[in-house]
Design an enzyme around this catalytic site. Structure first.
Site, PDB file in Angstrom:
ATOM      1  N   HIS A 214      97.992  10.337  11.511  1.00 42.22           N
ATOM      2  CA  HIS A 214      96.558  10.526  11.744  1.00 42.22           C
ATOM      3  C   HIS A 214      96.196   9.828  13.050  1.00 42.22           C
ATOM      4  CE1 HIS A 214      95.870  11.235   7.182  1.00 42.22           C
ATOM      5  NE2 HIS A 214      96.072  12.371   7.825  1.00 42.22           N
TER       6      HIS A 214
ATOM      7  N   GLU B 105      98.538   1.345   3.568  1.00 44.92           N
ATOM      8  CA  GLU B 105      97.253   1.411   4.264  1.00 44.92           C
ATOM      9  C   GLU B 105      96.951   0.028   4.848  1.00 44.92           C
ATOM     10  OE1 GLU B 105      94.799   3.810   4.592  1.00 44.92           O
ATOM     11  OE2 GLU B 105      95.669   5.465   3.441  1.00 44.92           O
TER      12      GLU B 105
ATOM     13  N   HIS C 117      99.492   4.009   7.350  1.00 46.20           N
ATOM     14  CA  HIS C 117      98.138   4.530   7.541  1.00 46.20           C
ATOM     15  C   HIS C 117      97.159   3.366   7.631  1.00 46.20           C
ATOM     16  CE1 HIS C 117      98.607   8.962   6.693  1.00 46.20           C
ATOM     17  NE2 HIS C 117      99.773   8.507   6.250  1.00 46.20           N
TER      18      HIS C 117
ATOM     19  N   GLU D 228      94.285   6.279  13.623  1.00 44.29           N
ATOM     20  CA  GLU D 228      94.769   5.074  12.947  1.00 44.29           C
ATOM     21  C   GLU D 228      95.677   4.267  13.884  1.00 44.29           C
ATOM     22  OE1 GLU D 228      96.316   6.610   9.239  1.00 44.29           O
ATOM     23  OE2 GLU D 228      94.371   7.433   8.683  1.00 44.29           O
TER      24      GLU D 228
ATOM     25  N   ARG E  55      91.284  12.864  13.948  1.00 42.47           N
ATOM     26  CA  ARG E  55      92.281  12.647  12.885  1.00 42.47           C
ATOM     27  C   ARG E  55      93.468  13.604  12.968  1.00 42.47           C
ATOM     28  NH1 ARG E  55      92.191  11.213   7.106  1.00 42.47           N
ATOM     29  NH2 ARG E  55      93.339  12.748   5.846  1.00 42.47           N
TER      30      ARG E  55
END
Length: 319
Positions: free
Chosen positions: A77, A279, A204, A80, A133
């Site tokens: 993405h 994440e 992520h 990020e 994104r």
């Protein structure tokens, strides 16, 4: 709220410093340097070319022969940015750290790492739209891009995806429709021995989570207890540095259902027993636009977490 300015003077290929966010060219220049300086340990590889013709590059670090492998992909993405910052810091520590725990971790597995998988989107996020994104291949006459983390050929399009090409979670017209994902899958299938990858990490942001399969169903994966053991080792090791709290759960039960993601594909199709989405920070205040002064703490914590993770996977006998 803090917002980083997109525009800046061109300063050439600055060395990576992990106190600012770097461009794709700067990351690639740094990769070239370490490949050249450490040819016995670091090997570069190309996955293929993106829709706009950019190379998707990675490196393999191998300190001892005959080891099982960990595969890490980041920046699937575009927005990020902390993911490619953190994984390049990890590479630096794998090469240069004198900490005995890091050295032991570095030599325990072969490391396959792609710092930026969504190269077109990453460049676009740096130059045009910080919150972009998706990829950049036209998806309709008026819209661009596919969510590359919904384009893998496992349960594709089953749940949680938006068929509107303008949607930020558009999964593409069919699985592996995007050149980035088609070539990524082909590279792993053709270049990495079947069964050698024991850990798959999709980096992520921003939520401070460790997520296991599944994404498409709330059912638990068959070795959920093992993955929980590994995830908790990662979380506990990371917490010791700054008290940053991460949470573990399945993707569907923690963030909601979707399908066609890389982690589930790695687990179900490739049979990789430990497959996580990690994440990175933060957990609500800044989101994807993590301030630059928070880069280095997040990077150091990730290395700590990997030390705990590798130790736990060893205990399970996978590596």
């Amino acid at each position: 709220m803090y917002r980083r300015k997109l525009s800046r003077k061109k300063v050439g290929n600055r060395p990576l410093d992990w106190i600012t966010y770097h461009t794709l060219n700067e990351i690639y220049y740094w990769l070239d340097q370490i490949i050249q300086k450490f040819p016995k340990v670091v090997k570069g590889f190309d996955v293929g070319r993106s829709y706009e013709g950019r190379l998707i590059r990675g490196i393999k670090l191998s300190f001892k022969s005959g080891k099982k492998a960990i595969f890490i992909e980041s920046n699937i993405h575009a927005r990020e940015w902390i993911t490619s910052a953190a994984v390049t810091y990890l590479i630096k520590e794998l090469l240069f750290s004198t900490n005995p725990s890091v050295r032991k971790m570095a030599e325990s597995v072969d490391w396959w790492i792609i710092p930026v998988l969504n190269v077109d989107g990453f460049v676009y996020a740096h130059e045009k739209d910080r919150m972009w994104r998706k990829s950049r291949k036209p998806s309709s006459p008026n819209c661009f891009g596919t969510d590359l983390n919904r384009n893998f050929d496992y349960q594709w399009g089953e749940v949680g995806d938006n068929t509107d090409p303008c949607s930020m979670v558009y999964p593409g017209p069919h699985p592996e429709s995007e050149p980035e994902i088609e070539q990524f899958v082909k590279f792993i299938n053709q270049n990495i021995p079947e069964g050698s990858i024991k850990i798959y990490i999709a980096l992520h942001s921003a939520a401070q989570l460790v997520l296991s399969p599944w994404s498409h169903t709330e059912d638990l994966p068959r070795n959920y207890k093992e993955m929980k053991f590994v995830a908790e080792a990662f979380i506990q090791a990371l917490y010791k540095r700054n008290g940053t709290e991460y949470t573990f759960g399945t993707s569907a039960n923690t963030l909601g259902k979707f399908s066609g993601g890389s982690k589930d594909w790695a687990y179900a199709v490739k049979g990789i027993p430990i497959a996580f989405t990690i994440e990175l920070p933060d957990n609500g205040e800044f989101g994807f636009d993590l301030p630059e002064q928070m880069i280095l703490p997040a990077c150091k914590e990730l290395v700590d977490g990997f030390v705990g993770m590798i130790k736990a996977v060893k205990q399970l006998g996978y590596i």
